[in-house]
Motif scaffolding. Structure first.
Motif, PDB file in Angstrom:
ATOM      1  N   SER A 259       2.072  13.222 -10.014  1.00 41.05           N
ATOM      2  CA  SER A 259       3.452  14.561  -9.914  1.00 41.05           C
ATOM      3  C   SER A 259       3.482  14.543 -11.679  1.00 41.05           C
ATOM      4  CB  SER A 259       4.555  14.483  -9.444  1.00 41.05           C
ATOM      5  OG  SER A 259       5.695  15.106  -9.975  1.00 41.05           O
ATOM      6  N   SER A 260       3.822  13.455 -12.257  1.00 44.22           N
ATOM      7  CA  SER A 260       4.148  13.460 -13.602  1.00 44.22           C
ATOM      8  C   SER A 260       2.905  14.307 -15.218  1.00 44.22           C
ATOM      9  CB  SER A 260       4.962  11.587 -14.290  1.00 44.22           C
ATOM     10  OG  SER A 260       6.030  11.662 -13.618  1.00 44.22           O
TER      11      SER A 260
ATOM     12  N   SER B 279       0.477  -1.456  -0.109  1.00 47.04           N
ATOM     13  CA  SER B 279       0.079   0.146   0.051  1.00 47.04           C
ATOM     14  C   SER B 279       0.438   1.240   0.221  1.00 47.04           C
ATOM     15  CB  SER B 279      -0.767   0.145   0.917  1.00 47.04           C
ATOM     16  OG  SER B 279      -2.237  -1.416   0.954  1.00 47.04           O
ATOM     17  N   ALA B 280       2.361   1.093   0.855  1.00 48.81           N
ATOM     18  CA  ALA B 280       2.930   2.267   1.118  1.00 48.81           C
ATOM     19  C   ALA B 280       3.571   2.606  -0.610  1.00 48.81           C
ATOM     20  CB  ALA B 280       3.717   2.467   2.002  1.00 48.81           C
ATOM     21  N   GLU B 281       3.890   1.340  -1.160  1.00 50.37           N
ATOM     22  CA  GLU B 281       4.343   1.741  -1.953  1.00 50.37           C
ATOM     23  C   GLU B 281       3.152   1.598  -3.292  1.00 50.37           C
ATOM     24  OE1 GLU B 281       6.666  -1.791  -4.999  1.00 50.37           O
ATOM     25  OE2 GLU B 281       6.347  -1.883  -3.038  1.00 50.37           O
ATOM     26  N   LEU B 282       2.566   1.740  -3.580  1.00 53.05           N
ATOM     27  CA  LEU B 282       1.240   1.914  -4.828  1.00 53.05           C
ATOM     28  C   LEU B 282       1.274   3.244  -4.179  1.00 53.05           C
ATOM     29  CD1 LEU B 282      -0.979   1.097  -6.474  1.00 53.05           C
ATOM     30  CD2 LEU B 282      -2.136   0.356  -5.020  1.00 53.05           C
ATOM     31  N   GLU B 283       1.036   4.103  -3.071  1.00 54.72           N
ATOM     32  CA  GLU B 283       0.713   5.150  -2.446  1.00 54.72           C
ATOM     33  C   GLU B 283       1.759   6.497  -3.162  1.00 54.72           C
ATOM     34  OE1 GLU B 283      -0.099   6.373   1.481  1.00 54.72           O
ATOM     35  OE2 GLU B 283      -1.570   4.742   1.194  1.00 54.72           O
ATOM     36  N   ALA B 284       2.452   5.805  -3.281  1.00 53.62           N
ATOM     37  CA  ALA B 284       4.186   6.263  -3.993  1.00 53.62           C
ATOM     38  C   ALA B 284       4.420   6.416  -5.229  1.00 53.62           C
ATOM     39  CB  ALA B 284       5.641   5.685  -3.416  1.00 53.62           C
ATOM     40  N   VAL B 285       4.091   5.203  -5.674  1.00 58.83           N
ATOM     41  CA  VAL B 285       3.913   5.287  -7.311  1.00 58.83           C
ATOM     42  C   VAL B 285       2.555   6.447  -7.978  1.00 58.83           C
ATOM     43  CG1 VAL B 285       3.072   3.731  -9.421  1.00 58.83           C
ATOM     44  CG2 VAL B 285       4.936   3.063  -8.043  1.00 58.83           C
ATOM     45  N   ALA B 286       1.548   6.419  -7.185  1.00 56.39           N
ATOM     46  CA  ALA B 286       0.836   7.362  -7.577  1.00 56.39           C
ATOM     47  C   ALA B 286       0.655   9.124  -6.879  1.00 56.39           C
ATOM     48  CB  ALA B 286      -0.785   6.747  -6.079  1.00 56.39           C
ATOM     49  N   ALA B 287       1.418   8.602  -6.330  1.00 57.03           N
ATOM     50  CA  ALA B 287       1.903   9.977  -6.223  1.00 57.03           C
ATOM     51  C   ALA B 287       3.388  10.611  -7.452  1.00 57.03           C
ATOM     52  CB  ALA B 287       2.426  10.777  -4.573  1.00 57.03           C
TER      53      ALA B 287
END
Length: 150
Positions: free
Chosen positions: A107-108, A95-103
């Protein structure tokens, strides 16, 4: 005097203290160790050392056996609880990894939208300049001057 944080996995209790804290007989604790139900740490002299987590597991074993679950069932329940805990930890990591990817994606996307807006503005400015001064095939500007009637 500073106090160190207490680690639930630190093997600190000898078998007699663990037996008192769990409400079980020391021989019962030895049997649970042999069966692999609750496996305490070992001291350098090979004596059993129980952690706070081991004491909690022993209390859970006592509760389950009091409720009528046999030792094989207790062992399986404890294994499944450990597996659930590991899976919950993995879900939290993902979940933390998914949130980082989503962020990063967000941003992109914002960056891409800003780039597209800048590109559209630049194209609009070029188009406006082309409309003001027409060019011939050679790239030279053709300016038509007409005097205003008086």
């Amino acid at each position: 005097m500073s106090q160190l944080p207490f680690d639930d996995d630190a093997p600190v209790y000898v078998i007699s203290i663990a037996a008192q804290l769990s409400g079980l007989h020391p021989q019962t604790l030895r049997q649970y160790d042999r069966l692999g139900i609750v496996s305490p740490g070992r001291s350098s002299g090979r004596g059993r050392r129980y952690s706070a987590r081991d004491i909690a597991a022993l209390r859970e074993v006592q509760r389950l056996t009091t409720d009528g679950v046999n030792l094989a069932g207790v062992k399986r329940i404890l294994e499944l609880e450990l597996q659930v805990g590991a899976l919950q930890a993995r879900v939290a990591e993902l979940s933390a990894e998914l949130e980082a990817v989503a962020a990063r994606v967000e941003s992109s996307a914002r960056q891409a939208a800003a780039d597209a807006a800048r590109q559209a503005a630049a194209e609009a400015a070029r188009a406006a300049r082309r409309d003001l001064v027409p060019f011939n095939r050679d790239g030279a500007a053709i300016v038509v001057w007409r005097p205003e009637p008086r």
